[in-house]
Design a protein around this motif. Sequence first.
Motif, PDB file in Angstrom:
ATOM      1  N   ARG A  90      23.046  14.717 -36.359  1.00  0.00           N
ATOM      2  CA  ARG A  90      23.673  14.294 -37.614  1.00  0.00           C
ATOM      3  C   ARG A  90      24.763  13.282 -37.288  1.00  0.00           C
ATOM      4  NH1 ARG A  90      24.097  17.390 -42.178  1.00  0.00           N
ATOM      5  NH2 ARG A  90      26.318  17.778 -41.946  1.00  0.00           N
ATOM      6  N   ILE A  91      24.643  12.103 -37.859  1.00  0.00           N
ATOM      7  CA  ILE A  91      25.580  11.013 -37.583  1.00  0.00           C
ATOM      8  C   ILE A  91      26.558  10.909 -38.754  1.00  0.00           C
ATOM      9  CG2 ILE A  91      25.810   8.557 -37.092  1.00  0.00           C
ATOM     10  CD1 ILE A  91      22.923   8.623 -36.048  1.00  0.00           C
ATOM     11  N   PHE A  93      28.447   8.991 -40.745  1.00  0.00           N
ATOM     12  CA  PHE A  93      28.800   7.683 -41.319  1.00  0.00           C
ATOM     13  C   PHE A  93      29.552   7.938 -42.634  1.00  0.00           C
ATOM     14  CE2 PHE A  93      25.580   4.447 -39.379  1.00  0.00           C
ATOM     15  CZ  PHE A  93      26.239   4.561 -38.169  1.00  0.00           C
ATOM     16  N   LEU A 110      20.817   2.787 -36.427  1.00  0.00           N
ATOM     17  CA  LEU A 110      20.042   3.575 -37.374  1.00  0.00           C
ATOM     18  C   LEU A 110      18.572   3.644 -36.978  1.00  0.00           C
ATOM     19  CD1 LEU A 110      21.751   2.230 -40.599  1.00  0.00           C
ATOM     20  CD2 LEU A 110      21.683   4.637 -39.921  1.00  0.00           C
ATOM     21  N   ILE A 120      21.931  11.551 -41.743  1.00  0.00           N
ATOM     22  CA  ILE A 120      23.130  10.724 -41.848  1.00  0.00           C
ATOM     23  C   ILE A 120      24.015  11.334 -42.928  1.00  0.00           C
ATOM     24  CG2 ILE A 120      24.074   8.432 -42.264  1.00  0.00           C
ATOM     25  CD1 ILE A 120      22.232   8.432 -39.891  1.00  0.00           C
ATOM     26  N   CYS A 122      27.051  10.801 -45.473  1.00  0.00           N
ATOM     27  CA  CYS A 122      27.675   9.655 -46.135  1.00  0.00           C
ATOM     28  C   CYS A 122      28.695  10.089 -47.177  1.00  0.00           C
ATOM     29  CB  CYS A 122      26.622   8.785 -46.818  1.00  0.00           C
ATOM     30  SG  CYS A 122      25.599   7.807 -45.702  1.00  0.00           S
ATOM     31  N   ILE A 131      20.682   2.962 -46.626  1.00  0.00           N
ATOM     32  CA  ILE A 131      20.012   3.694 -45.535  1.00  0.00           C
ATOM     33  C   ILE A 131      18.743   4.352 -46.051  1.00  0.00           C
ATOM     34  CG2 ILE A 131      20.208   5.597 -43.896  1.00  0.00           C
ATOM     35  CD1 ILE A 131      23.226   5.027 -43.759  1.00  0.00           C
ATOM     36  N   TYR A 138      15.337   9.739 -42.557  1.00  0.00           N
ATOM     37  CA  TYR A 138      16.598  10.466 -42.442  1.00  0.00           C
ATOM     38  C   TYR A 138      16.812  11.368 -43.650  1.00  0.00           C
ATOM     39  CZ  TYR A 138      18.642   7.630 -38.616  1.00  0.00           C
ATOM     40  OH  TYR A 138      18.920   7.031 -37.423  1.00  0.00           O
TER      41      TYR A 138
END
Length: 261
Positions: A90-91, A93, A110, A120, A122, A131, A138
């Motif tokens: 899990r990024i 951003f 990405l 991701i 957000c 995205i 994702y």
Amino acid sequence: MSDKPESCENNTPESNTAKSTYTISARGKADHQSVIKFLKQHFAAVPLGQVESVFGFVEPSTLYGGRFYLMRQLSERDTGLLADHGIGLRIPFTNHFATKEEFDANRPLLAKYHHKRNSIICTNDDLAYWIKQEFPDYDIEASVIKNLLKPEQIEEAFGLYDTLVLPMVLNDDEAFLAALPHKARIRLFANAGCAYTCPARICYKSISKFNKGQGGEFKCSQDLKAREMQGMIDFDLQRLRNLGFHKFKLLRARAGDQTGY
């Protein structure tokens, strides 16, 4: 106690029909330690089969939020190990501010991690939309930073985001939680630190600016509004499971136990 979810759940056996899954913070992981050893050391009560994902910074990006970007938290080796174990990355951003130019600049990052098991997080709706359009595999999750507190806000967010993280204060409102639709798409906190009683959460926007190299002054509401500091709090996950929730976010206590990594 805050990194041991079995104690949060009062050692009550899970339902046979719906196991809890956890997304776990990699913040504070030592560089030399593999992510799997980190999970086994600090989150030993969570079987690896119930670790849905691990979140943390990867390559440098101006789109990170939530915490200051000081260094990479998950190495190339770590992301490979997570993939080998079927655990998602899990990024975060979660920067409040995002431009199309920044999205364009982050396309290689990405594309590198674009996989159905990954997600991701957000805060900025435009970024989430960009995205989602270009990288559909994702899971796009609405950050707790969005502070979705009203049913109409939550319903609107479901139109854009695949999953939502709700503010930890809502864990105390059983009637509110019970009435929510799409519980399988909602993630609740298993434990919480200073944000649980924070009246403003003004720190997040100041961190967003810092992570873009814009400097500025770090801001915290602790000096502006009185609040009770309770340290790290473990929630009763059996109670939340009984309400129909099975996705949880798990933090690790920082030194002093006032907040979590």
